[in-house]
Design a protein around this motif. Structure first.
Motif, PDB file in Angstrom:
ATOM      1  N   THR A   1     -26.109   5.886 -26.961  1.00 55.58           N
ATOM      2  CA  THR A   1     -27.046   5.797 -25.886  1.00 55.58           C
ATOM      3  C   THR A   1     -27.455   4.269 -25.704  1.00 55.58           C
ATOM      4  O   THR A   1     -27.065   3.412 -26.846  1.00 55.58           O
ATOM      5  CB  THR A   1     -28.147   6.555 -25.874  1.00 55.58           C
TER       6      THR A   1
ATOM      7  N   LYS B   1     -37.860  -1.834 -35.295  1.00 54.88           N
ATOM      8  CA  LYS B   1     -36.509  -2.568 -34.782  1.00 54.88           C
ATOM      9  C   LYS B   1     -35.391  -1.928 -35.245  1.00 54.88           C
ATOM     10  O   LYS B   1     -34.144  -1.830 -34.331  1.00 54.88           O
ATOM     11  CB  LYS B   1     -36.685  -4.020 -35.197  1.00 54.88           C
TER      12      LYS B   1
ATOM     13  N   ALA C   1     -25.968  -7.031 -34.529  1.00 54.54           N
ATOM     14  CA  ALA C   1     -27.196  -7.449 -34.323  1.00 54.54           C
ATOM     15  C   ALA C   1     -27.657  -8.171 -35.675  1.00 54.54           C
ATOM     16  O   ALA C   1     -27.571  -8.121 -36.657  1.00 54.54           O
ATOM     17  CB  ALA C   1     -28.102  -6.132 -34.461  1.00 54.54           C
TER      18      ALA C   1
ATOM     19  N   LEU D   1     -21.581  -0.668 -36.575  1.00 56.41           N
ATOM     20  CA  LEU D   1     -22.750  -1.519 -36.400  1.00 56.41           C
ATOM     21  C   LEU D   1     -23.079  -2.367 -37.701  1.00 56.41           C
ATOM     22  O   LEU D   1     -23.477  -1.977 -38.562  1.00 56.41           O
ATOM     23  CB  LEU D   1     -24.120  -0.664 -36.083  1.00 56.41           C
TER      24      LEU D   1
ATOM     25  N   GLN E   1     -20.579  -3.164 -32.743  1.00 52.01           N
ATOM     26  CA  GLN E   1     -21.672  -3.965 -32.438  1.00 52.01           C
ATOM     27  C   GLN E   1     -22.132  -4.808 -33.682  1.00 52.01           C
ATOM     28  O   GLN E   1     -21.843  -4.366 -34.737  1.00 52.01           O
ATOM     29  CB  GLN E   1     -22.903  -3.004 -32.067  1.00 52.01           C
TER      30      GLN E   1
ATOM     31  N   PRO F   1     -29.487   4.457 -31.238  1.00 52.57           N
ATOM     32  CA  PRO F   1     -28.528   4.459 -30.016  1.00 52.57           C
ATOM     33  C   PRO F   1     -27.229   4.285 -30.385  1.00 52.57           C
ATOM     34  O   PRO F   1     -26.268   4.938 -29.565  1.00 52.57           O
ATOM     35  CB  PRO F   1     -29.340   3.120 -29.206  1.00 52.57           C
ATOM     36  N   PHE F   2     -27.028   3.348 -31.644  1.00 58.95           N
ATOM     37  CA  PHE F   2     -25.626   3.067 -31.732  1.00 58.95           C
ATOM     38  C   PHE F   2     -25.000   4.546 -32.419  1.00 58.95           C
ATOM     39  O   PHE F   2     -23.848   4.939 -31.671  1.00 58.95           O
ATOM     40  CB  PHE F   2     -25.560   2.195 -33.055  1.00 58.95           C
TER      41      PHE F   2
ATOM     42  N   ALA G   1     -34.762   1.322 -33.333  1.00 65.50           N
ATOM     43  CA  ALA G   1     -34.140   1.212 -32.089  1.00 65.50           C
ATOM     44  C   ALA G   1     -32.900   0.480 -32.067  1.00 65.50           C
ATOM     45  O   ALA G   1     -32.066   0.707 -30.856  1.00 65.50           O
ATOM     46  CB  ALA G   1     -35.143   0.186 -31.430  1.00 65.50           C
ATOM     47  N   ILE G   2     -32.101   0.043 -32.906  1.00 64.43           N
ATOM     48  CA  ILE G   2     -30.770  -0.280 -32.754  1.00 64.43           C
ATOM     49  C   ILE G   2     -29.900   0.523 -33.342  1.00 64.43           C
ATOM     50  O   ILE G   2     -29.036   0.925 -32.750  1.00 64.43           O
ATOM     51  CB  ILE G   2     -30.575  -1.664 -33.689  1.00 64.43           C
TER      52      ILE G   2
ATOM     53  N   SER H   1     -29.363   0.753 -26.144  1.00 66.40           N
ATOM     54  CA  SER H   1     -30.498   0.209 -27.059  1.00 66.40           C
ATOM     55  C   SER H   1     -31.502  -0.156 -26.128  1.00 66.40           C
ATOM     56  O   SER H   1     -31.301  -1.016 -25.054  1.00 66.40           O
ATOM     57  CB  SER H   1     -30.025  -0.653 -28.000  1.00 66.40           C
ATOM     58  N   LYS H   2     -32.751   0.123 -26.560  1.00 66.88           N
ATOM     59  CA  LYS H   2     -34.042  -0.527 -25.958  1.00 66.88           C
ATOM     60  C   LYS H   2     -34.750  -1.337 -26.673  1.00 66.88           C
ATOM     61  O   LYS H   2     -35.761  -1.635 -26.413  1.00 66.88           O
ATOM     62  CB  LYS H   2     -34.893   0.656 -25.376  1.00 66.88           C
ATOM     63  N   VAL H   3     -34.003  -2.185 -27.621  1.00 66.00           N
ATOM     64  CA  VAL H   3     -34.740  -2.952 -28.592  1.00 66.00           C
ATOM     65  C   VAL H   3     -35.217  -4.180 -28.157  1.00 66.00           C
ATOM     66  O   VAL H   3     -34.553  -4.596 -27.294  1.00 66.00           O
ATOM     67  CB  VAL H   3     -33.589  -3.189 -29.923  1.00 66.00           C
TER      68      VAL H   3
END
Length: 304
Positions: free
Chosen positions: A297, A285, A269, A231, A267, A292-293, A288-289, A299-301
């Motif tokens: 799961t 923030k 970002a 990530l 990923q 999940p990585f 939230a990134i 991401s809900k960011v």
């Protein structure tokens, strides 16, 4: 006067510090209190060092690697509580930084990476996810190259795999860095609070300056050979060259037509309106990134 302020801001930015030379940013800078998630701490005998480390929370191991001149407290106290809810967070301080006393050895990415591997061996941890910011991000990449079996997933924040990965304006200022620029900063205050030898400050800074002025290249083929998913997180104005960032992401299998091929394991970002400094202040923030990585799961960011 204005040009002098801007110059000093960039000098500190490219060394990977969390020194906020911009007055507005400086007003926001606060060292978070020690998290109540601390389970244990100690010193590990690693490659001639007495390396300081802390363990927070429990779960899958996650190693945190700090930026230049930084300590665990300055770099990660704010985000450790969120990470420690689901992970065993192992935070350390590299050679000469924080509570880890310096030794008669030049700073180097290979040495730092070997030290991290040595700490994991000392702790009897076979493998872990690795998160690194700035200097720590390059060390994380070197660790994955030199010790691939100990690395599960990588999180690389505002970092590069070669010297030219920083934009030219940043690289041009490396040679103008002076030790006295950092004397009246939170970095010096923190060093005085925790370092084993406070009188070593100037030598420590001078070693960092020499290190920052050395050209390096971990090798794009070596990056491509890393099997761990990564990530990559950057600010849109954090000093990392966008061409370099996209090259690195493509080396990790990204930049493809996901609707046709499916998403890659890695990923990317890019957070808007962020600098090298302010990026690490976005605790919610980032968590939230990152979480999940690491957990695999969705991401809900929200970046707004």
């Amino acid at each position: 006067m204005k040009n002098s302020i801007i110059k000093k801001y960039w000098i500190v930015l490219i060394t990977g510090c969390l020194l906020l030379a911009d007055p507005v940013c400086f007003a926001q800078f606060k060292v978070a209190p020690k998290p109540n998630t601390l389970k244990s701490s100690g010193y590990a005998p690693v490659n001639g060092l007495k390396m300081y480390y802390e363990i927070h929370g429990q779960g899958k191991p996650l190693v945190l690697l700090h930026g230049s001149y930084m300590t665990i407290d300055l770099n990660y106290n704010a985000i450790i509580p969120a990470l420690a809810k689901s992970h065993q967070v192992i935070a350390l301080e590299m050679q000469g930084h924080g509570r880890t006393a310096d030794i008669n050895r030049p700073f180097g990415y290979a040495a730092f990476a070997d030290d991290v591997a040595g700490l994991l061996k000392h702790l009897k941890i076979d493998s872990a996810d690795i998160l690194g910011y700035s200097l720590g991000g390059t060390v994380a990449l070197q660790l994955a190259i030199r010790h691939p079996k100990v690395v599960n997933k990588l999180v690389i924040i505002s970092s590069v795999y070669k010297h030219e990965g920083w934009i030219k304006a940043a690289r041009d200022l490396f040679s103008t860095m002076k030790p006295e620029f950092l004397d009246a900063t939170p970095l010096k205050t923190e060093y005085d609070r925790v370092a084993p030898d406070k009188a070593h400050w100037r030598t420590f800074v001078e070693k960092n300056i020499v290190f920052d002025n050395q050209s390096f290249d971990l090798g794009i083929e070596n990056i491509k050979a890393i099997k761990s998913p990564a990530l990559l997180i950057s600010g849109d104005n954090d000093g990392v060259d966008f061409y370099h960032l996209t090259e690195m992401y493509q080396a990790f299998g990204g930049g493809i037509f996901g609707d046709m091929t499916g998403l890659p394991r890695s990923q990317l970002a890019i957070l808007p309106a962020m600098t090298h400094v302010t990026l690490m202040m976005q605790t919610d923030k980032l968590a939230a990134i990152i979480i999940p990585f690491l957990d695999g799961t969705p991401s809900k960011v929200s970046i707004h």
